[in-house]
Design an enzyme around this catalytic site. Structure first.
Site, PDB file in Angstrom:
ATOM      1  N   PRO A   2      17.648  34.055  -6.009  1.00  0.00           N
ATOM      2  CG  PRO A   2      17.577  35.307  -7.984  1.00  0.00           C
ATOM      3  CD  PRO A   2      17.008  35.248  -6.586  1.00  0.00           C
ATOM      4  CB  CYS A   3      21.349  30.085  -5.244  1.00  0.00           C
ATOM      5  SG  CYS A   3      21.146  28.985  -6.672  1.00  0.00           S
TER       6      CYS A   3
END
Length: 369
Positions: free
Chosen positions: A77-78
């Protein structure tokens, strides 16, 4: 070398990276995705891969039981690193890049590919994180290089920049070699029109109308030189120039953040996008009554169109609500960009095997004399 390379897919989402890696000749044995809708989409389209739907930190043992793996790939997840978010160093999601590397440590694949937002690879704020990634990779025996790639450079109808950390086990891989391989795979981008027009008008059987969020003018528009930038409409859903490459599709699509299409310019007889005239009128302060409300020819990008702009196969099946599907599509790595990365990794691994076989042949030959 084995005929088919094997892989583990982490933070798999709807499977965009997996599509690309499979196209490059890689067999994905195991996947992991915590979001139930995305996991259902993944399983629907990748039935031969075993998927774990738990938190990655809870399935280390199960994943480690998968033997003889060539590649571990995925995109943690960014949001914690993205300029679109708060960029909080203490965001819990930021720690998932270390979970990814923990799996690499357990499995010891011949190569790994970790994808994330461009900011992680470019901003000074995240340099300590980058340095730690390189340090941990080196401590595990991997030579690791970082590349920021724009999907539009590889034929994708979308300008989407992402960072890829690529590591090879016990191999002194030259950055110049990988760069040259990427350059060889460059090809012109496609326009939105060329990508989606064959689907037909929104609302047709082959292109269902999926987002009905009303399009309304911004009372205080933010103007830029281009009609496709700035803020002409409420929400973050900007109009698309269908004769060019799309800007990055956001995961926040599904409501008034969904991009806007001029239906008559795409499928009708109109010769110009309606927003061009509106932008000119606003810029010159020459609005007339016809600009009091957005015309019906403006509508939102459909799910099928968004998926094609992300280069998903046209027959790809998504599970979950409309908002969930838009989010899955927006979160994905463009399939054709993933394929390019996979091909570069496969070429390097094949090169390693060829060099190893040549050394073994030379040693065997030398023992005869």
């Amino acid at each position: 070398m084995k005929k088919t390379l094997s892989a583990i897919s982490l933070f798999s989402g709807a499977g965009g990276m997996d599509v690309g890696f499979v196209r490059a000749g890689i067999s994905v044995k195991v996947a992991n995705e915590i979001n139930k809708d995305a996991a259902a989409t993944y399983q629907r389209n990748h039935p031969d891969s075993k998927i774990y739907t738990s938190d990655i930190n809870e399935v280390f043992e199960e994943i480690s039981e998968t033997k003889d793996i060539d590649i571990v790939f995925g995109g943690p997840p960014c949001q914690g690193f993205s300029v679109a978010g708060k960029m909080d160093p203490n965001d819990e999601r930021n720690t998932l890049i270390w979970s990814f590397l923990d799996v690499v440590h357990i499995v010891q694949p011949r190569a790994f590919v970790m994808e994330n937002v461009k900011a992680l690879g470019s901003l000074e704020k995240w340099k300590p994180v980058r340095d730690e990634i390189f340090k941990r990779a080196e401590n595990m025996g991997y030579s690791c290089e970082m590349f920021i790639l724009n999907s539009a450079d590889f034929g994708v109808p979308q300008k989407r920049e992402r960072v890829f950390f690529i590591g090879f086990l016990n191999k002194d891989t030259k950055r110049e070699t990988l760069e040259a391989d990427f350059i060889k795979l460059h090809k012109p981008s496609r326009s939105i029109r060329d990508t989606i027009k064959h689907l037909g008008p929104a609302g047709s059987e082959s292109n269902p109308q999926t987002c009905t969020a009303k399009i309304t003018f911004a009372s205080n528009p933010i103007l830029r030189k281009s009609p496709y930038a700035g803020m002409l409409f409420n929400g973050m859903g900007r109009p698309l120039n269908i004769d060019e490459t799309s800007n990055t599709l956001p995961a926040s699509m599904g409501g008034n953040k969904t991009p806007i299409i001029d239906e008559e310019y795409l499928h009708g007889d109109e010769k110009e996008n309606w927003v061009n005239g509106y932008h000119e009128a606003v810029t010159n302060n020459e609005l007339d009554p016809k600009f009091q409300s957005a015309p019906s020819r403006l509508r939102r990008l459909t799910i099928k169109e968004a998926a094609l702009i992300q280069t998903f196969p046209e027959d790809y099946i998504f599970e979950g609500s409309k908002s969930s599907v838009y989010r899955q599509i927006g979160n994905a790595v463009p399939c054709e960009l993933a394929e390019v990365v996979a091909k570069v990794v496969v070429k390097e691994l094949k090169s390693s095997d060829c060099n190893l076989k040549e050394r073994e042949r030379q040693i065997s030959f030398a023992t005869l004399f």
